[in-house]
Design an enzyme around this catalytic site. Structure first.
Site, PDB file in Angstrom:
ATOM      1  N   LYS A  14       0.840  -1.200   0.000  1.00 36.01           N
ATOM      2  CA  LYS A  14       0.000   0.000   0.000  1.00 36.01           C
ATOM      3  C   LYS A  14       0.875   1.250   0.000  1.00 36.01           C
ATOM      4  O   LYS A  14       0.650   2.196  -0.769  1.00 36.01           O
ATOM      5  CB  LYS A  14      -0.890  -0.030   1.252  1.00 36.01           C
ATOM      6  CG  LYS A  14      -2.101   0.844   1.170  1.00 36.01           C
ATOM      7  CD  LYS A  14      -2.936   0.734   2.441  1.00 36.01           C
ATOM      8  CE  LYS A  14      -4.074  -0.241   2.294  1.00 36.01           C
ATOM      9  NZ  LYS A  14      -4.947  -0.272   3.475  1.00 36.01           N
ATOM     10  N   GLY A 251     -34.938   3.859   0.076  1.00 34.62           N
ATOM     11  CA  GLY A 251     -34.253   3.010  -0.891  1.00 34.62           C
ATOM     12  C   GLY A 251     -34.231   1.572  -0.443  1.00 34.62           C
ATOM     13  O   GLY A 251     -35.210   1.075   0.137  1.00 34.62           O
ATOM     14  N   CYS A 258     -19.690   2.093   7.478  1.00 36.78           N
ATOM     15  CA  CYS A 258     -19.878   2.911   8.694  1.00 36.78           C
ATOM     16  C   CYS A 258     -21.211   2.682   9.394  1.00 36.78           C
ATOM     17  O   CYS A 258     -21.235   2.214  10.532  1.00 36.78           O
ATOM     18  CB  CYS A 258     -19.733   4.383   8.339  1.00 36.78           C
ATOM     19  SG  CYS A 258     -18.130   4.728   7.601  1.00 36.78           S
TER      20      CYS A 258
END
Ligand code: UGA
Length: 444
Positions: A14, A251, A258
């Site tokens: 990374k 929806g 989160c």
């Protein structure tokens, strides 16, 4: 903002990718900012000890995944706190940026002390983050508020200095500033609270936003039963300034890394503190029910699901991101595959990540475009609110589909427009519309 930043991670790949200019995630403005400041104001390293020694403030931003009982797994926070503690030689402000439960601040302090750091050499501050994925950079630089939870004035001052370019408005007068809602004349407020209050502010804010979504989802179900229109209801509610219009879009339920995890963690914190906060369980219950309800809607439109060809638009947990963690969209794709459907799915950015959890096979194909996903399908499902889906060519889409049926889990289209374009259109909390018949054709 003008600071010198060094980012540390123990993942060498990374760090190497970031050093090479790869942003690793799909996020607006990030490539440009990295290009502009890489090796000038920001660098990347795996050497935590060196980074600690050379920094005044150390932000802990590691993951706090969900543990088995819903509580936050703080092992990464602890590991990094131990490592920082071993490298401290002068006064540092250690900043909790990760989303953590109340009392974490105290645990970090205790960890430092256990590792032999004298209390004069550090303060631990809680500085929760409220940015959203997809708009992370502009949310960070144009926050509604900045919360600094500090039990020492010295530490609070360090954080106030770090954020001064924003709170003084100076940042917004710069030519190269990222645009957003704050300005020189309307800079964001910074509030200083106790560390525990700051930790609770973060969990309570996410839980409250999740509550708004679950509330409007429950109202949308009621609207369906009463043949009303949830969009009109949300508009009417949202204009009340005490309620506000945002996060009132119904929806297929909230997802992502989160809300699901933070509502569960907050519930677990409440339990541990002996508080009966049942509302949090209700938020979660409504949220999961919403996905199942959508599956039912698909079934109601197609009668049976086995061997149906379904086009799917959207795999990310929301639009403008490539993140598929706890995505209601990928969950629904899994449910449809289990029902025996064949799926062609398209997402503008998340297909690579989706393929890691849902590899392509005889029943699941990743399409080249939205139109390709619709090709010869018995119905097209919209599962993620990517802005670009709302500008699709509807007559082209209609021609691609075997049956012009769209089941929209994100209310992206105006039902009247869909009706005029010849679709059977099912959405959330709004009456289903059917194609307007060509009067000439029927009279012949
Ligand atoms: C969320 C919060 O909005 C941020 O304030 C917070 O900083 C962040 O979590 C975090 O704790 O790190 P994020 O998960 O990136 O941000 O995305 P949101 O835009 O909040 O969307 C979360 C989910 O709710 C998505 O699945 C989205 O589609 C859904 N949603 C959102 C709705 O179903 N309806 C809405 O009206 C709004």
């Amino acid at each position: 903002m003008g600071h010198d930043v060094v980012c540390v991670d123990n993942d060498e790949l990374k760090v190497a990718a970031l050093q090479g200019g790869d942003t690793l995630i799909f996020e607006n403005y990030l490539p440009e900012l990295l290009e502009r400041y890489r090796n000038i104001k920001i660098r990347f390293t795996t050497d935590l000890a060196e980074a600690t020694r050379n920094s005044e403030a150390i932000f802990i931003a590691v993951g706090t995944p969900q543990g088995e009982t819903g509580d936050a797994d703080l092992s990464y926070v602890e590991a990094v706190a131990c490592e920082i503690a071993r490298s401290i030689t002068s006064y540092k402000v250690v900043v909790e940026k990760s989303t953590v439960p109340v009392y974490t601040n105290e645990w970090i302090s205790r960890t430092f002390e256990r590792n032999g750091v004298s209390p004069e050499l550090f303060d631990v501050v809680s500085n929760p983050e409220f940015l959203r994925e997809g708009t992370a950079v502009s949310d960070f630089l144009h926050p509604d508020r900045i919360v600094v939870g500090a039990n020492s004035e010295r530490a609070a001052k360090v954080l106030q200095t770090i954020y001064r370019p924003l709170t003084s408005g100076e940042y917004y007068s710069r030519a190269a500033s990222i645009p957003g809602s704050c300005s020189m004349s309307e800079p964001p407020p910074l509030i200083v609270t106790s560390t525990k209050s700051a930790e609770i502010i973060k969990h309570a804010s996410n839980a409250f936003l999740a509550l708004k979504i679950s509330f409007i989802n429950a109202v949308s179900n009621l609207c369906e039963a009463a043949d009303a229109n949830v969009q009109q209801v949300a508009l009417g509610m949202g204009l009340d300034r005490r309620i506000g219009p945002r996060f009132l879009s119904p929806g297929i339920g909230y997802g992502g890394s989160c809300f699901p995890k933070d509502v569960a963690a907050f519930r677990s914190v409440a339990e541990q503190l002996g508080i009966d906060f049942q509302l949090l369980s209700e938020i979660e219950k409504i949220n999961l029910h919403q996905r199942k309800r959508f599956l039912k809607k698909v079934r109601s439109a197609l009668w049976t699901l086995r061997e149906k060809r379904i086009g799917v638009l959207g795999l990310a947990f929301k639009g403008e991101t490539d993140d598929v963690r706890d995505s209601p969209a990928t969950d629904l794709v899994q449910m449809l595959l289990a029902e025996g459907c064949t799926i062609a799915a398209f997402d503008p950015a998340a297909m690579k990540r989706a393929a890691d959890i849902l590899p392509a096979d005889a029943n699941l194909r990743y399409a080249d475009s939205a139109y390709d996903a619709a090709r010869d399908a018995d119905a097209l499902l919209i599962l993620t609110d990517w802005k670009e889906f709302s500008s699709l060519d509807l007559s082209k889409l209609n021609k691609m589909l075997r049956y012009p049926i769209i089941i929209d889990g994100r209310n992206m289209f105006d039902p009247q427009v869909m009706m005029k374009n010849g679709f059977t259109y099912l959405s959330i909390g709004r009456p289903t519309v059917y194609p307007l018949r060509d009067l000439d054709a029927t009279s012949k």
